[in-house]
Design a protein around this motif. Structure first.
Motif, mmCIF file in Angstrom:
data_model
loop_
_atom_site.group_PDB
_atom_site.id
_atom_site.type_symbol
_atom_site.label_atom_id
_atom_site.label_comp_id
_atom_site.label_asym_id
_atom_site.label_seq_id
_atom_site.Cartn_x
_atom_site.Cartn_y
_atom_site.Cartn_z
ATOM 1 N N VAL A 286 0.839 -1.198 0.000
ATOM 2 C CA VAL A 286 0.000 0.000 0.000
ATOM 3 C C VAL A 286 0.874 1.249 0.000
ATOM 4 O O VAL A 286 0.653 2.172 -0.788
ATOM 5 N N ALA A 287 1.886 1.286 0.863
ATOM 6 C CA ALA A 287 2.775 2.452 0.934
ATOM 7 C C ALA A 287 3.495 2.673 -0.383
ATOM 8 O O ALA A 287 3.672 3.815 -0.822
ATOM 9 N N ARG A 288 3.894 1.594 -1.039
ATOM 10 C CA ARG A 288 4.568 1.719 -2.329
ATOM 11 C C ARG A 288 3.645 2.346 -3.361
ATOM 12 O O ARG A 288 4.056 3.187 -4.162
ATOM 13 N N LEU A 289 2.373 1.962 -3.344
ATOM 14 C CA LEU A 289 1.412 2.528 -4.288
ATOM 15 C C LEU A 289 1.139 4.005 -4.027
ATOM 16 O O LEU A 289 0.872 4.764 -4.961
ATOM 17 N N LEU A 290 1.200 4.421 -2.775
ATOM 18 C CA LEU A 290 0.863 5.794 -2.408
ATOM 19 C C LEU A 290 2.034 6.760 -2.474
ATOM 20 O O LEU A 290 1.830 7.978 -2.470
ATOM 21 N N SER A 291 3.252 6.250 -2.530
ATOM 22 C CA SER A 291 4.434 7.120 -2.573
ATOM 23 C C SER A 291 4.966 7.205 -4.000
ATOM 24 O O SER A 291 4.696 6.345 -4.831
ATOM 25 N N ALA A 292 5.738 8.251 -4.250
ATOM 26 C CA ALA A 292 6.368 8.400 -5.562
ATOM 27 C C ALA A 292 7.538 7.434 -5.710
ATOM 28 O O ALA A 292 7.860 7.000 -6.815
ATOM 29 N N GLU A 293 8.148 7.106 -4.588
ATOM 30 C CA GLU A 293 9.309 6.195 -4.577
ATOM 31 C C GLU A 293 9.386 5.562 -3.200
ATOM 32 O O GLU A 293 9.152 6.224 -2.190
ATOM 33 N N LEU A 294 9.705 4.271 -3.153
ATOM 34 C CA LEU A 294 9.862 3.577 -1.884
ATOM 35 C C LEU A 294 11.024 2.617 -2.014
ATOM 36 O O LEU A 294 11.103 1.859 -2.980
ATOM 37 N N THR A 295 11.932 2.674 -1.047
ATOM 38 C CA THR A 295 13.092 1.799 -1.028
ATOM 39 C C THR A 295 13.195 1.151 0.342
ATOM 40 O O THR A 295 13.033 1.820 1.352
ATOM 41 N N VAL A 296 13.460 -0.145 0.347
ATOM 42 C CA VAL A 296 13.667 -0.882 1.584
ATOM 43 C C VAL A 296 15.139 -1.224 1.681
ATOM 44 O O VAL A 296 15.732 -1.718 0.723
ATOM 45 N N HIS A 297 15.728 -0.938 2.830
ATOM 46 C CA HIS A 297 17.122 -1.277 3.106
ATOM 47 C C HIS A 297 17.137 -2.145 4.356
ATOM 48 O O HIS A 297 16.538 -1.779 5.360
ATOM 49 N N ALA A 298 17.799 -3.274 4.282
ATOM 50 C CA ALA A 298 17.879 -4.152 5.449
ATOM 51 C C ALA A 298 19.319 -4.608 5.630
ATOM 52 O O ALA A 298 20.024 -4.890 4.665
ATOM 53 N N GLY A 299 19.727 -4.667 6.861
ATOM 54 C CA GLY A 299 21.076 -5.106 7.176
ATOM 55 C C GLY A 299 21.144 -5.522 8.629
ATOM 56 O O GLY A 299 20.122 -5.654 9.303
ATOM 57 N N GLU A 300 22.331 -5.689 9.104
ATOM 58 C CA GLU A 300 22.516 -6.166 10.469
ATOM 59 C C GLU A 300 22.098 -5.145 11.522
ATOM 60 O O GLU A 300 21.846 -5.508 12.667
ATOM 61 N N THR A 301 22.019 -3.871 11.165
ATOM 62 C CA THR A 301 21.634 -2.844 12.140
ATOM 63 C C THR A 301 20.143 -2.545 12.112
ATOM 64 O O THR A 301 19.688 -1.668 12.831
ATOM 65 N N GLY A 302 19.391 -3.234 11.274
ATOM 66 C CA GLY A 302 17.953 -3.030 11.221
ATOM 67 C C GLY A 302 17.456 -2.803 9.817
ATOM 68 O O GLY A 302 18.176 -3.003 8.841
ATOM 69 N N SER A 303 16.216 -2.383 9.731
ATOM 70 C CA SER A 303 15.557 -2.141 8.447
ATOM 71 C C SER A 303 15.118 -0.689 8.364
ATOM 72 O O SER A 303 14.696 -0.103 9.353
ATOM 73 N N SER A 304 15.219 -0.139 7.168
ATOM 74 C CA SER A 304 14.738 1.213 6.912
ATOM 75 C C SER A 304 13.875 1.200 5.665
ATOM 76 O O SER A 304 14.197 0.527 4.686
ATOM 77 N N VAL A 305 12.797 1.944 5.722
ATOM 78 C CA VAL A 305 11.970 2.188 4.551
ATOM 79 C C VAL A 305 12.046 3.679 4.294
ATOM 80 O O VAL A 305 11.778 4.485 5.190
ATOM 81 N N VAL A 306 12.455 4.041 3.096
ATOM 82 C CA VAL A 306 12.566 5.445 2.707
ATOM 83 C C VAL A 306 11.546 5.696 1.605
ATOM 84 O O VAL A 306 11.520 4.973 0.601
#
Length: 137
Positions: free
Chosen positions: A110-130
């Protein structure tokens, strides 16, 4: 949507000198997250008809962060090139989306559809959605 297994150098973050607003939150704080998101959208000059979609997208990602990623998360916002950028970071690790036929688990979609751009980053320190949203309406 870009789903990085390991964060890319410089994958997130505001332009140098850009003001950044931060909000740490837990599950009971989601109403505050929605209020914060609405205020940020209006301050950025987002078109009135886009504000509700913006709040929905932020709420979906924030809810995921504190239900799947850990008990606390951090939301940051900043302006970049006339757009409003939002980052939600938690201490969890990225897990693939819902299985076909699933009733829940559609927040990221849903968030991907509503935003102009969405990127998911995941690693050992956690996850980020921008996410990036047009600022001026």
């Amino acid at each position: 949507m870009n789903e990085d297994v390991e964060p890319q150098p410089g994958h997130t973050g505001p332009p140098p000198g850009a003001p950044v607003k931060r909000l740490r939150f837990r599950l009971p704080d989601l109403p505050q997250v929605r209020q914060f998101a609405e205020e940020e959208a209006r301050e950025a000059g987002m078109a009135e008809d886009a504000v509700a979609d913006f709040v929905i997208a932020i709420n979906e990602i924030a809810t995921n962060a504190v239900t799947h990623g850990g008990d606390q998360a951090l939301l940051r916002t900043w302006a970049a090139g006339g757009d409003l950028v939002v980052e939600v970071h938690d201490k969890g690790t990225w897990k693939p989306g819902p299985l076909p036929g699933a009733v829940g688990g559609m927040g990221l979609w849903v968030a991907r559809l509503l935003s102009a751009e969405l990127t998911v980053h995941a690693g050992e320190t956690g996850s980020s959605v921008v996410m990036r949203f047009p600022g001026k309406g």
